[in-house]
Design a protein around this motif. Sequence first.
Motif, PDB file in Angstrom:
ATOM      1  N   ASP A 139       0.828  -1.212   0.000  1.00 12.61           N
ATOM      2  CA  ASP A 139       0.000   0.000   0.000  1.00 12.61           C
ATOM      3  C   ASP A 139       0.856   1.253   0.000  1.00 12.61           C
ATOM      4  OD1 ASP A 139      -2.538  -1.461   0.375  1.00 12.61           O
ATOM      5  OD2 ASP A 139      -1.718  -1.929   2.348  1.00 12.61           O
ATOM      6  N   VAL A 140       2.016   1.166   0.663  1.00 12.62           N
ATOM      7  CA  VAL A 140       2.910   2.319   0.806  1.00 12.62           C
ATOM      8  C   VAL A 140       4.319   1.894   0.421  1.00 12.62           C
ATOM      9  CG1 VAL A 140       3.798   4.098   2.359  1.00 12.62           C
ATOM     10  CG2 VAL A 140       1.475   3.184   2.700  1.00 12.62           C
ATOM     11  N   GLY A 168       3.996   5.504  -9.495  1.00  7.65           N
ATOM     12  CA  GLY A 168       2.918   6.269  -8.911  1.00  7.65           C
ATOM     13  C   GLY A 168       1.619   6.200  -9.686  1.00  7.65           C
ATOM     14  N   ARG A 173      -1.163   4.900  -7.515  1.00  8.64           N
ATOM     15  CA  ARG A 173      -0.663   5.445  -6.252  1.00  8.64           C
ATOM     16  C   ARG A 173      -0.477   6.959  -6.352  1.00  8.64           C
ATOM     17  NH1 ARG A 173       3.231   1.061  -6.977  1.00  8.64           N
ATOM     18  NH2 ARG A 173       2.721  -0.722  -5.631  1.00  8.64           N
ATOM     19  N   SER A 175       1.821  10.200  -5.049  1.00 13.27           N
ATOM     20  CA  SER A 175       3.265  10.258  -4.832  1.00 13.27           C
ATOM     21  C   SER A 175       3.694  11.582  -4.212  1.00 13.27           C
ATOM     22  CB  SER A 175       4.011  10.056  -6.156  1.00 13.27           C
ATOM     23  OG  SER A 175       3.663  11.067  -7.093  1.00 13.27           O
ATOM     24  N   PHE A 194       5.216   6.620  -2.069  1.00 15.16           N
ATOM     25  CA  PHE A 194       4.058   6.343  -2.915  1.00 15.16           C
ATOM     26  C   PHE A 194       3.002   5.665  -2.058  1.00 15.16           C
ATOM     27  CE2 PHE A 194       7.765   6.402  -5.630  1.00 15.16           C
ATOM     28  CZ  PHE A 194       7.350   7.144  -6.743  1.00 15.16           C
ATOM     29  N   SER A 195       1.716   6.003  -2.299  1.00 11.56           N
ATOM     30  CA  SER A 195       0.664   5.462  -1.440  1.00 11.56           C
ATOM     31  C   SER A 195      -0.621   5.216  -2.218  1.00 11.56           C
ATOM     32  CB  SER A 195       0.385   6.430  -0.295  1.00 11.56           C
ATOM     33  OG  SER A 195      -0.738   6.012   0.459  1.00 11.56           O
ATOM     34  N   ARG A 196      -1.249   4.064  -1.930  1.00 10.23           N
ATOM     35  CA  ARG A 196      -2.590   3.802  -2.458  1.00 10.23           C
ATOM     36  C   ARG A 196      -3.655   4.491  -1.613  1.00 10.23           C
ATOM     37  NH1 ARG A 196      -1.845   0.093  -6.398  1.00 10.23           N
ATOM     38  NH2 ARG A 196      -0.166  -1.452  -6.122  1.00 10.23           N
TER      39      ARG A 196
END
Length: 374
Positions: A139-140, A168, A173, A175, A194-196
Amino acid sequence: MAVRRSFAFKCTVLVILWLLAAIACVQIPGYAFWPAAFGALTLPAALVLNLLLAFYWLLRDWRVAALPLAVAFLTWPHFQRGLAVHPLRVVSAAEGQPGQKVRVLSSNVRIFNVYPQLRDAGLKSSRNMVKFLAESPADVLCLQEFYNEPAGTRSQDGNVFRTVEKIGKDAGRESFLSKTLTNTAGAEFGMAIFSRFPIVNKGTIQFGKLSQNHAMWVDLRLPSQDTIRVYNFHLQSMSMDERDIVDSYSSKAGLRRKGVGLLRRFKRGLVARNAQVDTLINRFELCPYPILMCADLNDVPYSYSYDQLADRFQNAWATVGNGVGSTYNGKLPFVRIDNQFAGPEFQVDDFWVHYEIPYSDHFPTMASYRLVKK
């Protein structure tokens, strides 16, 4: 027999005193007294010797064995820092349990091997590393020594290094790139997260002049509507070539030739890292949210930098791992300098090292957490 036991008892007391002194050395910052770091590095040997003496006395006199056994019990968290032991933990038992799950991957990507001396035929390692990160189920993602060529960069490599876009947006995701340098061609250097999950806030923490050794953070809104903060940081390296290190301990001539320079770099890196981690600890104490952190510490588990973090947070490997958990991909064995830590609000479910991803001088690490709000 009485003489032998007397000598063995004296050795036991000396080892225990050595162990306690080494633990004290771990807590002394390099900027206060840098030679203490050498005492801290002897802590693994003292811990192992104390265990061996405990077994020795169990076979001869259980009353004396109580002393090293008590010390081993009290210092077990220090033992776990370097050699995690969880023999009954084969797979995660977290499936179906309450708490928002967060999967985190951390990796020092070594600027995706963009420099000529790091490249291979067809940029195979660079392409494989970017592909691995883009397809990761994490996820991250927290990445150190990051490199990106945004649209418009004057490059002969096509879109190979369009990394923010590939890892990203193209992978679903959001960023945040914390840039430390943009070169004349337009390429960007720094660190990235980077994250969902949606990024609702972000920032950078400098250690003096902004360089590749700094910290960054993002606040993430989870599906549970909780907000967590994720830190990504890269502490000062010693700028020590591993060939010089190997040369220094392989012969007396190598030690004379390389020793002084290595010691000077060791001191400089040690002092800088210890001051940097103190800066971060002060920031962590002000954070209003549950914390996850990823770091290239450039330091081993028996160091002031690691100790300050491990005293306040859960180290993911020490909590659920088995073995040494080395992360350095080089000639120096059993070196774990890449770590993930979690605040008390999190349950650490899993942690592993991606040894099958050899494209950098650091192996990626992956962990699964659950926010349980203790």
